[in-house]
Design a protein around this motif. Structure first.
Motif, PDB file in Angstrom:
ATOM      1  N   ILE A 169      -0.554   2.798 -10.134  1.00 14.23           N
ATOM      2  CA  ILE A 169       0.839   2.390  -9.903  1.00 14.23           C
ATOM      3  C   ILE A 169       1.729   3.423 -10.595  1.00 14.23           C
ATOM      4  N   ILE A 170       2.683   3.942  -9.863  1.00 16.97           N
ATOM      5  CA  ILE A 170       3.681   4.817 -10.480  1.00 16.97           C
ATOM      6  C   ILE A 170       4.976   4.013 -10.548  1.00 16.97           C
ATOM      7  N   LEU A 171       5.423   3.786 -11.762  1.00 16.08           N
ATOM      8  CA  LEU A 171       6.594   2.922 -11.947  1.00 16.08           C
ATOM      9  C   LEU A 171       7.756   3.742 -12.489  1.00 16.08           C
ATOM     10  N   PHE A 172       8.858   3.715 -11.770  1.00 15.42           N
ATOM     11  CA  PHE A 172      10.056   4.451 -12.221  1.00 15.42           C
ATOM     12  C   PHE A 172      11.006   3.485 -12.906  1.00 15.42           C
TER      13      PHE A 172
ATOM     14  N   THR B  34      -2.245   4.610  -4.003  1.00 16.22           N
ATOM     15  CA  THR B  34      -1.257   4.490  -5.082  1.00 16.22           C
ATOM     16  C   THR B  34      -0.013   3.776  -4.553  1.00 16.22           C
ATOM     17  N   ARG B  35       0.573   2.928  -5.412  1.00 18.42           N
ATOM     18  CA  ARG B  35       1.853   2.300  -5.047  1.00 18.42           C
ATOM     19  C   ARG B  35       2.931   2.911  -5.943  1.00 18.42           C
TER      20      ARG B  35
ATOM     21  N   VAL C 181       3.409   4.551  -0.182  1.00 12.51           N
ATOM     22  CA  VAL C 181       3.908   3.173  -0.105  1.00 12.51           C
ATOM     23  C   VAL C 181       4.894   2.982  -1.265  1.00 12.51           C
ATOM     24  N   ILE C 182       6.159   2.751  -0.916  1.00 16.22           N
ATOM     25  CA  ILE C 182       7.209   2.641  -1.945  1.00 16.22           C
ATOM     26  C   ILE C 182       7.768   1.217  -1.961  1.00 16.22           C
ATOM     27  N   VAL C 183       7.721   0.622  -3.136  1.00 17.44           N
ATOM     28  CA  VAL C 183       8.335  -0.697  -3.338  1.00 17.44           C
ATOM     29  C   VAL C 183       9.579  -0.455  -4.204  1.00 17.44           C
ATOM     30  N   ALA C 184      10.702  -1.063  -3.830  1.00 17.26           N
ATOM     31  CA  ALA C 184      11.922  -0.836  -4.615  1.00 17.26           C
ATOM     32  C   ALA C 184      12.587  -2.166  -4.964  1.00 17.26           C
TER      33      ALA C 184
ATOM     34  N   GLU D 297       1.825  -9.007  -6.767  1.00 25.47           N
ATOM     35  CA  GLU D 297       1.235  -9.610  -5.570  1.00 25.47           C
ATOM     36  C   GLU D 297       1.291  -8.640  -4.404  1.00 25.47           C
ATOM     37  N   TYR D 298       2.434  -7.984  -4.264  1.00 20.23           N
ATOM     38  CA  TYR D 298       2.576  -7.050  -3.136  1.00 20.23           C
ATOM     39  C   TYR D 298       1.644  -5.850  -3.318  1.00 20.23           C
ATOM     40  N   SER D 299       1.524  -5.375  -4.559  1.00 22.75           N
ATOM     41  CA  SER D 299       0.660  -4.224  -4.806  1.00 22.75           C
ATOM     42  C   SER D 299      -0.794  -4.581  -4.563  1.00 22.75           C
ATOM     43  N   ASP D 300      -1.185  -5.804  -4.948  1.00 22.86           N
ATOM     44  CA  ASP D 300      -2.581  -6.222  -4.786  1.00 22.86           C
ATOM     45  C   ASP D 300      -2.957  -6.397  -3.321  1.00 22.86           C
TER      46      ASP D 300
END
Lengths: 241, 521
Positions: free
Chosen positions: A6-9, A69-70, A96-99, B421-424
Motif C-alpha cells: 500500500i502506498i499511502l500519501f 499495489t494500491r 489502482v488509486i483510492v482517494a 476493505e476496498y484494498s483487500d
C-alpha cells in the motif's frame, strides 16, 4: 490478485487510521508525506515513511509492482489531493488509486482526475450514522462480513478456464452446490464491471474470468472454491494478523 | 388545633391525595390552557364556532324577528356552555388545597400554630386574582345573556366577540407584543392625550364665539381634535378663523408625527418578537410530532445526515445553541431551533417527551466536550433514550460511553476500515456497498417477525422464500442471541426474530405484503 503493498500519501488523522487498519492485512505500507513532521511521526509509529513533494516525478514508485499495489491519496488539502491523483494517473495509467474526499463535489473531481475509487468522508459518515439507526442488524452484519478476522466472511472467487462452473447458468450452479454458502453476485469482466446480483440475474451464463462474490464460513468457501475450480482471494487475511 | 382548622387541613389533604380528582383537574387544565394538548385545538375550534354563531344570531335579530329555537340556543345553550367553561377555568386557576397544605406545612416547620384564616385568605386571594383578570371579566360578561329576563344584558353578547382572543393563539402573540412596548405606548398615549386636550381647548377658545364656526361646544372641539389628529379629517367641522386655522396646522403636523411614532413602535416590537413567535409556532409543531430524530449540533455531517433522513421520510428536529448555525440549517430544514441541547431548562421549554416522541438522538456537536455534556443532559432526562454520537478524538471514546452514549461513530476509523476493505477485496466491497447504496435496484433489508406472524410461521420453510428470487442471508435469532447465517429449512423462527433478506426492491415489497396477507387470511 493479492495486494502486496500500500502506498499511502499523507499522514493526517484519516491517513493514520487507514495505516493502522491496513497494518495487519498488508505486507508493506509505505507512507509519503508532504511535511517532515508527519514523516517523523509515521516513522516513530513504526511505518516506512518518506518525504514527498507534489512536483516529484514519482520515480520512486517504479520499484513497486503496481499490479499488486494500491495507492491511497489522503492528503489534507483537497486541491493537493486532486493534483496528486492527476499526476499519478498520468504517470501510471494502470495503477489502482483510492482517494479520500470530504464532499461529493470533491469526489467527482477526484474521479475526473482518475481515481478508481473515491471515499467521500462526509457522505460516508452520514450514511453510517443513518444505517446504524435504521438498520442496525444489517450494518453490524456487513461490518462483520468485511472483517477478515471473523469466521463468516465475504470472498471473491475468480472462475478459471477449467472451472466446471463455466458454461452453467447461475441458477444451475446454485442448485447443484451442496455448500452452506450464498452466492451474492457475479461480475462479468467481459461484459462490464457492474454487478449481476444472483437475486436478480438467475440466467446469467458463467464465463472464465467471472468473479463470484460469495458469503459463507471460511471452510465452506474453500470447499466451494475447489468445487468450482476458482481462485479465492481471502487467504491474505490470515497473513499479517 | 381548632376543630375548623383540623377539618380544613384534613379536607385539603383528602383533595390533594385523590388520584381521580388530580387526573380530572390535569385534563381540564390541559384543555383550557395547554396549547400543546392535542384536544385543545378541537375545543378552541368548538368555542369559536359557538361565539360566531352567537354573534350571527345577535346581528340577525336586529332586523329579523328571532325564532324561538335560535333564542333558546343563544340565550341558554351557548350561555350554559360558557358558564361551564368559566367555572372550569375558575377551578383550575389556582389550587386551593395546595395553598392550604403549603401554609400548614410552613407553620409546622416553624413550630407555630396553623393559621387557618390566613390560609383561606391566600386561597381566596388566588381565586380573586383570576376573577379580576381581564380575560375572566370578559368570560363573565359573555355569560350575562344567560339571565334572559334582563333584556338589557343581551348587549353583553358582544363581549363574546372578545372571547375569540382567548382561542386564537395569534391574538395572544399580538397582545404580548403590544405589552412588551407598554412604556412606549403609554408615552405615546399621554402625548396624544395632551395634544388633544390642548388642541380642543385652543380651538374652542378661538372658534366658539365665531357665528360661522361649527365649534360651539367643548365636545365639538374634542371631536374636531380627534378627527384631525388621526389624519381622518371628515371636513364636517372646520376652523373658520385665522387663529383656528393655525391651531389646525399644528394639530395636523402633530397627527402625522403621532402616526409615524405609533407605527414605528409597533413595527419595532414585531421585528423584535418575530423570531420568538416563529420559534413558538415551531415548538408547538414539534410537540405534536412522533418518532423524531433529534440532531444536536449542526455542521456539515449534520446537514448530510438530516437531508438523507428527510429523503427517507423521517422527521428530523435540529437543535443548536448557535443562532447562526440554525439560520443556516433553516435554509435546508424546517424544524431547526436555536436551543442549547445541553441545557435541561432549554429542553424543558421545547416540551417534548423523549421517551414517547424521540426515536433516537444524534450528537453531532463540534467537539467531544459538547457531545459529552449534551449526552449527560439527555441521559438525565431519560434512561432508555437511544443516543448516538460522533467522536472527534478517539481518546475521548470512553468518556462518551461513560456519559451514556449507546453508539459512538469515529469517522476516521470508519474511513480507515473502508479503505482496508476496498484494498483487500474491491469486488466484494463494491458488491456489499452497492446493496447499501440501493442504486442497483437490489437491496438488503430487515423483516421483523411480529407477534401475529410468529403464530403462523414456525420454521424457515414456512416463510416460503424459495422460488421468489430472494436470498435469505440469515436470521438474527432472539433465542440464540446471534445471527444465524443461511439457516436450514427446519430452523425455528420466533417472535421478534429479524430476517435479513436480499432482493429486488419490488420483490421484497411484494414479499412483505404476501407475508402480512398470509397472516391475515
Amino acid at each position: 490478485m493479492n495486494v502486496e503493498a500500500i502506498i499511502l500519501f499523507g499522514y493526517n488523522e484519516f491517513a493514520r487510521e487507514i495505516a493502522q487498519q491496513l497494518r495487519y492485512s498488508c505486507n508493506r505500507i509505505v507512507i509519503y508525506a508532504l511535511d517532515n513532521g508527519d514523516v517523523e511521526q509515521a516513522q516513530s509509529e513504526g511505518f516506512e515513511a518518506h518525504f514527498a513533494d507534489l512536483e516529484d516525478n514519482w520515480d520512486d514508485l517504479l520499484s513497486f509492482d503496481l499490479s499488486v499495489t494500491r495507492i491511497i491519496c489522503a492528503l489534507e488539502s483537497e486541491a493537493e489531493n486532486v493534483f496528486l491523483t492527476l499526476s499519478l494517473r498520468d504517470r501510471f495509467p494502470e495503477a489502482v488509486i483510492v482517494a479520500l474526499a470530504t464532499t461529493q463535489e470533491n469526489a467527482s473531481k477526484l474521479r475526473l482526475a482518475g481515481a478508481n475509487k473515491v471515499i467521500a468522508e462526509l457522505q460516508t459518515t452520514a450514511n453510517l450514522v443513518i444505517e446504524r439507526l435504521e438498520k442496525p442488524v444489517i450494518t453490524r452484519l456487513l461490518e462483520e462480513l468485511m472483517d477478515t478476522q471473523m469466521e463468516l466472511k465475504v470472498a471473491q472467487i475468480i472462475l478459471t478456464e477449467l472451472s466446471p462452473a463455466v458454461g452453467k447458468h447461475i441458477n444451475e450452479l446454485l442448485e447443484t452446490t451442496q455448500r452452506d454458502i450464498i452466492v451474492l453476485a457475479v461480475v462479468d469482466q467481459r461484459m462490464s464491471e457492474s454487478f449481476i446480483f444472483t437475486a436478480k440475474g438467475y440466467n446469467h451464463l458463467l464465463d472464465p474470468g467471472d468473479v463470484l462474490v460469495v458469503i459463507g464460513y471460511d471452510k465452506e468457501i474453500k470447499a466451494f472454491e475447489k468445487e468450482v475450480g476458482g481462485v479465492c482471494e481471502t487467504d491474505r487475511s490470515h497473513r499479517g494478523g | 388545633m381548632k376543630l375548623f382548622s383540623r377539618a380544613l387541613v384534613d379536607s385539603a389533604y383528602a383533595l390533594e391525595s385523590s388520584q381521580r380528582l388530580r387526573r380530572a383537574r390535569h385534563s381540564v387544565d390541559n384543555l383550557m390552557n395547554n396549547v400543546g394538548y392535542r384536544y385543545k385545538r378541537y375545543f378552541d375550534l368548538f368555542m369559536m364556532v359557538l361565539i360566531l354563531s352567537s354573534v350571527f344570531i345577535l346581528v340577525r335579530d336586529v332586523k329579523f324577528p328571532q325564532k324561538d329555537f335560535l333564542a333558546i340556543f343563544n340565550d341558554y345553550i351557548i350561555s350554559f356552555i360558557f358558564l361551564i367553561e368559566y367555572l372550569m377555568r375558575f377551578w383550575v386557576s389556582s389550587d386551593s388545597a395546595r395553598i392550604i397544605i403549603d401554609q400548614y406545612e410552613k407553620d409546622e416547620l416553624l413550630q407555630r400554630e396553623f393559621r387557618a384564616g390566613r390560609a383561606v385568605m391566600k386561597a381566596l386571594y388566588a381565586k380573586w386574582r383570576y376573577v379580576s383578570s381581564l380575560p375572566a371579566i370578559i368570560d363573565f360578561l359573555a355569560i350575562m345573556p344567560f339571565f334572559h329576563e334582563l333584556r338589557l344584558l343581551r348587549l353583553f353578547i358582544i363581549f363574546r366577540v372578545f372571547k375569540l382572543f382567548r382561542y386564537a393563539q395569534n391574538m395572544h402573540h399580538f397582545a404580548a407584543i403590544l405589552a412588551s412596548k407598554k412604556f412606549e405606548l403609554l408615552t405615546l398615549f399621554t402625548f396624544v392625550g395632551l395634544i388633544i386636550f390642548v388642541a380642543s381647548v385652543m380651538i374652542y377658545v378661538m372658534e366658539a364665539l365665531n357665528p360661522d364656526s361649527k365649534v360651539n361646544t367643548l365636545f365639538d372641539a374634542l371631536y374636531w381634535s380627534v378627527v384631525t389628529i388621526s389624519t381622518v379629517g371628515y371636513g364636517d367641522v372646520v376652523p373658520v378663523s385665522g387663529e383656528g386655522k393655525i391651531v389646525a396646522l399644528v394639530v395636523i403636523v402633530s397627527g402625522v408625527a403621532v402616526l409615524a411614532f405609533a407605527t414605528s413602535i409597533v413595527v419595532a416590537a414585531f421585528t423584535e418578537k418575530l423570531d420568538d413567535i416563529r420559534d413558538g409556532k415551531l415548538i408547538q409543531d414539534i410537540q405534536k410530532l412522533k418518532s423524531i430524530y433529534l440532531i444536536c449540533g449542526y455542521g456539515t455531517v449534520a446537514q448530510q445526515t438530516a437531508s438523507k433522513l428527510r429523503r427517507m421520510g423521517r422527521k428530523v428536529v435540529i437543535l443548536d445553541a448557535d443562532a447562526a448555525k440554525i439560520a443556516e440549517a433553516r435554509r435546508h430544514h424546517d424544524l431547526a431551533l436555536a436551543i442549547d441541547p445541553a441545557s435541561l431548562e432549554a429542553l424543558g421549554q421545547l416540551g417534548i417527551d423523549p421517551g414517547r416522541q424521540v426515536r433516537a438522538v444524534i450528537l453531532l456537536g463540534d467537539t467531544d466536550v459538547e457531545n459529552v455534556y449534551t449526552a449527560l443532559t439527555l441521559r438525565s432526562m431519560n434512561k432508555e433514550l437511544r443516543i448516538l454520537s460522533l467522536l472527534h478524538d478517539k481518546k475521548h471514546r470512553r468518556k462518551l460511553e461513560s456519559a451514556g452514549v449507546d453508539d459512538v461513530i469515529y469517522a476516521q476509523e470508519l474511513i480507515g476500515q473502508l479503505s482496508r476493505e476496498y484494498s483487500d477485496q474491491p469486488i466484494a466491497f463494491e458488491a456489499l456497498h452497492a446493496l447499501r447504496a440501493e442504486h442497483s435496484g437490489v437491496v438488503i433489508d430487515e423483516i421483523l417477525i411480529d407477534e401475529r406472524m410468529a403464530r403462523f410461521v414456525q420454521t424457515v420453510q414456512d416463510l416460503k422464500i424459495r422460488g421468489r428470487r430472494l436470498i435469505l442471508l440469515g436470521v438474527e435469532s432472539r433465542r440464540e442471541a446471534r445471527f444465524v447465517f443461511n439457516p436450514p429449512a427446519d430452523f425455528a423462527v420466533e417472535e421478534n426474530d429479524l430476517l435479513v433478506v436480499i432482493g429486488e426492491n419490488a420483490m421484497l415489497h411484494e414479499y412483505r405484503i404476501d407475508l402480512h396477507q398470509a397472516v391475515h387470511s
